[in-house]
Write a protein that holds these residues in place. Structure first.
Motif, PDB file in Angstrom:
ATOM      1  N   ALA A 231      -4.568 106.451  40.765  1.00 11.75           N
ATOM      2  CA  ALA A 231      -4.232 106.649  42.227  1.00 11.75           C
ATOM      3  C   ALA A 231      -4.848 105.746  42.981  1.00 11.75           C
ATOM      4  CB  ALA A 231      -4.686 108.053  42.651  1.00 11.75           C
ATOM      5  N   CYS A 232      -3.922 104.961  43.677  1.00 15.25           N
ATOM      6  CA  CYS A 232      -4.819 103.870  44.684  1.00 15.25           C
ATOM      7  C   CYS A 232      -4.166 103.370  45.879  1.00 15.25           C
ATOM      8  CB  CYS A 232      -4.651 102.675  43.561  1.00 15.25           C
ATOM      9  SG  CYS A 232      -2.865 102.096  43.426  1.00 15.25           S
ATOM     10  N   SER A 233      -4.720 102.712  46.572  1.00 13.65           N
ATOM     11  CA  SER A 233      -4.272 102.481  48.048  1.00 13.65           C
ATOM     12  C   SER A 233      -2.989 101.619  48.282  1.00 13.65           C
ATOM     13  CB  SER A 233      -5.460 101.687  48.788  1.00 13.65           C
ATOM     14  OG  SER A 233      -5.504 100.534  48.202  1.00 13.65           O
ATOM     15  N   ASP A 234      -2.489 100.935  47.470  1.00 17.22           N
ATOM     16  CA  ASP A 234      -1.250 100.312  47.218  1.00 17.22           C
ATOM     17  C   ASP A 234      -0.526 100.386  46.234  1.00 17.22           C
ATOM     18  OD1 ASP A 234       0.715  98.610  47.975  1.00 17.22           O
ATOM     19  OD2 ASP A 234      -0.627  96.535  48.120  1.00 17.22           O
ATOM     20  N   PRO A 235       0.066 101.466  45.854  1.00 18.07           N
ATOM     21  CA  PRO A 235       0.502 101.680  44.394  1.00 18.07           C
ATOM     22  C   PRO A 235       1.810 100.502  44.147  1.00 18.07           C
ATOM     23  CG  PRO A 235       0.519 103.605  45.551  1.00 18.07           C
ATOM     24  CD  PRO A 235       0.121 102.736  46.488  1.00 18.07           C
ATOM     25  N   ARG A 236       2.680 100.054  45.077  1.00 17.78           N
ATOM     26  CA  ARG A 236       3.504  99.064  45.020  1.00 17.78           C
ATOM     27  C   ARG A 236       3.088  97.633  44.505  1.00 17.78           C
ATOM     28  NH1 ARG A 236       8.409 100.986  45.733  1.00 17.78           N
ATOM     29  NH2 ARG A 236       8.433 102.906  46.569  1.00 17.78           N
ATOM     30  N   GLY A 237       2.124  97.380  45.332  1.00 15.42           N
ATOM     31  CA  GLY A 237       1.202  95.726  45.068  1.00 15.42           C
ATOM     32  C   GLY A 237       0.616  95.983  43.783  1.00 15.42           C
ATOM     33  N   ALA A 238      -0.014  97.191  43.282  1.00 11.55           N
ATOM     34  CA  ALA A 238      -0.644  97.427  42.146  1.00 11.55           C
ATOM     35  C   ALA A 238       0.191  97.238  41.000  1.00 11.55           C
ATOM     36  CB  ALA A 238      -1.406  98.756  42.259  1.00 11.55           C
ATOM     37  N   VAL A 239       1.202  97.743  41.157  1.00 10.01           N
ATOM     38  CA  VAL A 239       2.380  97.609  39.965  1.00 10.01           C
ATOM     39  C   VAL A 239       2.414  96.073  39.829  1.00 10.01           C
ATOM     40  CG1 VAL A 239       4.971  97.545  39.024  1.00 10.01           C
ATOM     41  CG2 VAL A 239       3.727  99.750  40.370  1.00 10.01           C
ATOM     42  N   SER A 240       2.898  95.334  40.466  1.00  7.65           N
ATOM     43  CA  SER A 240       2.906  93.832  40.408  1.00  7.65           C
ATOM     44  C   SER A 240       1.638  93.137  39.857  1.00  7.65           C
ATOM     45  CB  SER A 240       3.555  92.921  41.423  1.00  7.65           C
ATOM     46  OG  SER A 240       2.734  93.194  42.480  1.00  7.65           O
ATOM     47  N   ALA A 241       0.595  93.680  40.316  1.00 10.47           N
ATOM     48  CA  ALA A 241      -0.972  93.128  39.740  1.00 10.47           C
ATOM     49  C   ALA A 241      -1.175  93.526  38.418  1.00 10.47           C
ATOM     50  CB  ALA A 241      -2.007  93.725  40.829  1.00 10.47           C
ATOM     51  N   LEU A 242      -0.577  94.762  38.118  1.00 10.22           N
ATOM     52  CA  LEU A 242      -0.958  95.271  36.442  1.00 10.22           C
ATOM     53  C   LEU A 242       0.433  95.087  35.616  1.00 10.22           C
ATOM     54  CD1 LEU A 242      -2.942  98.435  37.119  1.00 10.22           C
ATOM     55  CD2 LEU A 242      -3.605  95.988  36.564  1.00 10.22           C
ATOM     56  N   ALA A 243       1.269  94.141  36.126  1.00  7.28           N
ATOM     57  CA  ALA A 243       2.463  93.666  34.999  1.00  7.28           C
ATOM     58  C   ALA A 243       1.994  93.594  33.884  1.00  7.28           C
ATOM     59  CB  ALA A 243       3.442  92.873  35.985  1.00  7.28           C
ATOM     60  N   PRO A 244       1.045  92.863  33.569  1.00  8.65           N
ATOM     61  CA  PRO A 244       0.565  92.345  32.099  1.00  8.65           C
ATOM     62  C   PRO A 244       0.348  93.636  31.458  1.00  8.65           C
ATOM     63  CG  PRO A 244      -0.390  90.772  33.738  1.00  8.65           C
ATOM     64  CD  PRO A 244       0.197  92.257  34.527  1.00  8.65           C
ATOM     65  N   PHE A 245      -0.049  95.045  31.946  1.00  2.82           N
ATOM     66  CA  PHE A 245      -0.285  95.872  31.512  1.00  2.82           C
ATOM     67  C   PHE A 245       0.769  97.201  31.267  1.00  2.82           C
ATOM     68  CE2 PHE A 245      -4.189  94.510  33.344  1.00  2.82           C
ATOM     69  CZ  PHE A 245      -5.213  94.758  32.327  1.00  2.82           C
ATOM     70  N   GLY A 246       2.062  96.663  31.756  1.00  3.95           N
ATOM     71  CA  GLY A 246       3.158  97.364  31.434  1.00  3.95           C
ATOM     72  C   GLY A 246       3.044  98.625  32.771  1.00  3.95           C
ATOM     73  N   ALA A 247       2.550  98.250  33.738  1.00  5.28           N
ATOM     74  CA  ALA A 247       2.219  99.566  34.772  1.00  5.28           C
ATOM     75  C   ALA A 247       3.605  99.931  35.234  1.00  5.28           C
ATOM     76  CB  ALA A 247       1.417  98.962  35.552  1.00  5.28           C
ATOM     77  N   ARG A 248       3.876 101.093  35.549  1.00  4.43           N
ATOM     78  CA  ARG A 248       5.120 101.111  36.364  1.00  4.43           C
ATOM     79  C   ARG A 248       4.665 102.488  37.371  1.00  4.43           C
ATOM     80  NH1 ARG A 248       5.720 104.311  31.637  1.00  4.43           N
ATOM     81  NH2 ARG A 248       5.877 106.570  32.263  1.00  4.43           N
ATOM     82  N   LEU A 249       5.327 102.716  38.211  1.00  6.02           N
ATOM     83  CA  LEU A 249       5.267 103.749  39.309  1.00  6.02           C
ATOM     84  C   LEU A 249       5.750 105.176  39.002  1.00  6.02           C
ATOM     85  CD1 LEU A 249       3.740 103.198  42.214  1.00  6.02           C
ATOM     86  CD2 LEU A 249       6.079 103.038  43.168  1.00  6.02           C
ATOM     87  N   ALA A 250       4.880 106.037  39.112  1.00  8.46           N
ATOM     88  CA  ALA A 250       5.306 107.576  38.811  1.00  8.46           C
ATOM     89  C   ALA A 250       5.701 108.251  40.058  1.00  8.46           C
ATOM     90  CB  ALA A 250       4.049 108.177  38.216  1.00  8.46           C
ATOM     91  N   GLU A 251       6.493 109.112  40.097  1.00  6.47           N
ATOM     92  CA  GLU A 251       7.209 109.790  41.055  1.00  6.47           C
ATOM     93  C   GLU A 251       6.055 110.089  42.367  1.00  6.47           C
ATOM     94  OE1 GLU A 251       9.130 112.958  39.683  1.00  6.47           O
ATOM     95  OE2 GLU A 251      10.578 111.603  38.631  1.00  6.47           O
ATOM     96  N   GLU A 252       4.924 110.430  41.672  1.00  5.75           N
ATOM     97  CA  GLU A 252       3.845 110.783  42.833  1.00  5.75           C
ATOM     98  C   GLU A 252       3.045 109.686  43.381  1.00  5.75           C
ATOM     99  OE1 GLU A 252       3.975 111.911  39.512  1.00  5.75           O
ATOM    100  OE2 GLU A 252       4.842 113.658  39.826  1.00  5.75           O
ATOM    101  N   GLY A 253       3.628 108.681  43.315  1.00  4.29           N
ATOM    102  CA  GLY A 253       2.929 107.339  43.766  1.00  4.29           C
ATOM    103  C   GLY A 253       1.893 106.934  43.044  1.00  4.29           C
ATOM    104  N   GLU A 254       1.665 107.511  41.980  1.00  4.80           N
ATOM    105  CA  GLU A 254       0.609 106.996  40.968  1.00  4.80           C
ATOM    106  C   GLU A 254       1.115 105.914  39.961  1.00  4.80           C
ATOM    107  OE1 GLU A 254      -2.425 110.576  39.894  1.00  4.80           O
ATOM    108  OE2 GLU A 254      -0.594 110.869  39.109  1.00  4.80           O
ATOM    109  N   LEU A 255       0.072 105.254  39.694  1.00  2.00           N
ATOM    110  CA  LEU A 255       0.519 104.040  38.420  1.00  2.00           C
ATOM    111  C   LEU A 255       0.463 104.843  37.185  1.00  2.00           C
ATOM    112  CD1 LEU A 255      -1.434 101.012  39.471  1.00  2.00           C
ATOM    113  CD2 LEU A 255       0.784 101.360  39.785  1.00  2.00           C
ATOM    114  N   VAL A 256       1.360 104.351  36.371  1.00  2.00           N
ATOM    115  CA  VAL A 256       1.107 104.670  34.955  1.00  2.00           C
ATOM    116  C   VAL A 256       0.903 103.570  34.096  1.00  2.00           C
ATOM    117  CG1 VAL A 256       2.329 106.077  33.004  1.00  2.00           C
ATOM    118  CG2 VAL A 256       2.838 106.758  35.426  1.00  2.00           C
TER     119      VAL A 256
END
Ligand SMILES: Nc1ncnc2c1ncn2[C@@H]1O[C@H](COP(=O)(O)OP(=O)(O)O)[C@@H](O)[C@H]1O
Ligand SMILES: [Mg+2]
Length: 302
Positions: A231-256
């Protein structure tokens, strides 16, 4: 004496150019309930038929109680195995008792053996009914009684819970546990993990003809790393920051983050902090055995 009751080496079955069972090294410990799992078409029935010498392996070997199953040994080995493969046996127009009578005559058993088998499956009060009036669960249990009458060391049951209602499934589970407690090794297949996972003491998971896991439930759980949720302050920005980790956005606004180990998790959090994202919470997802099973057998067509 071997404590492994069924072992296979490189057991393989091909139909034409299609390999439906591939290099299987199966180990069924004596006294276990061995849950043989895999989606429809994975090769469970084919494997069980090879164990019973109903079909011939293309390659590899089956050993029962340490002895290779060959044309010469099958006559001495098969009487130690009871089986229920595909549709339950029994003549529909006869009663349960009449069916058991036929089994007794055919195998030259004494009455006591038959009575014991019927009691083991708790059908003793229903034996006067015709099999066509039996529920599916009763038919399955009668089939097991037929297989048990010869007092086998090993019972091979192909999807005995298939088509049963939840009460029937629970009854089958209890029966399998009782049989194992009484010293019969049970190998039971299912395409649904939930139907046998708590009953089985060992799991073998087949996918596309290959054994992808063999061991205990806890070993299965340990074999997979659950996802991490952030869970973080900017899930959308975080997804791109964590692209190398294969991150995606969960429905609850959390990163997976899919299945990272602890080090990788720490690196991901550091990357987020470095990108100026506020990290509010990090947790491992709760993974069920079913999730593990699904992810292991993913892509295996039904
Ligand atoms: N006699 C056969 N000829 C050709 N293909 C077969 C034959 N028997 C089974 N198969 C194929 O082998 C695969 C495994 O089948 P099966 O052992 O019945 O799987 P399961 O019992 O796990 O559902 C399936 O794709 C099935 O179509
Ligand atoms: Mg099958």
């Amino acid at each position: 004496m071997s404590s492994t009751i069924v072992a296979t080496e490189n057991l393989t079955k091909r139909y034409g150019t299609r390999t439906v069972v591939e290099n299987l090294d199966l180990r069924v410990p004596a006294g276990s309930v061995y849950g043989f799992l895999g989606p429809n078409g994975a090769g469970k029935s084919t494997t069980m038929k090879m164990l019973l010498s109903l079909i011939r392996p293309t390659a590899g070997e089956v050993r029962i109680m340490g002895e290779p199953m060959t044309r010469r040994t099958r006559r001495t080995l098969l009487p130690a195995i009871g089986s229920l493969i595909e549709a339950p046996p029994g003549y529909a127009h006869l009663t349960g008792a009449e069916n058991m009578h036929l089994v007794r005559r055919m195998l030259d058993l004494d009455h006591r053996q038959v009575d014991e088998a019927v009691r083991a499956v708790r059908l003793q009060d229903q034996m006067g009914k015709r099999v066509r009036d039996f529920s599916l669960g009763m038919k399955q249990r009668l089939g097991i009684a037929m297989a048990l009458a010869r007092r086998p060391r090993l019972l091979i049951l192909d999807e005995p819970t298939n088509g049963l209602d939840p009460a029937g499934i629970e009854e089958m589970r209890r029966l399998l546990r009782r049989l194992a407690e009484d010293g019969t090794t049970v190998m039971v297949s299912s395409h649904l993990l939930g139907e046998i996972d708590r009953t089985a003491t060992v799991l073998g998971i087949l996918s596309g003809g290959r054994m992808i896991f063999q061991g205990s439930r806890s070993e299965l759980m340990a074999a997979s790393t659950p996802d991490v949720l952030i869970a973080c302050s900017d899930p959308r920005g975080a997804v791109s920051a964590l692209a190398p980790f294969g991150a995606r956005l969960a429905e609850e606004g959390e990163l997976v983050l899919p299945g990272p180990d602890d080090r990788r998790t720490a690196e991901a959090v550091a990357a987020l902090v470095g990108a100026g994202v506020g990290v509010h919470g990090v947790r491992r997802s709760e993974q069920t055995l079913e999730d593990v099973f699904m992810s292991l057998t993913e892509g295996d067509g039904l």
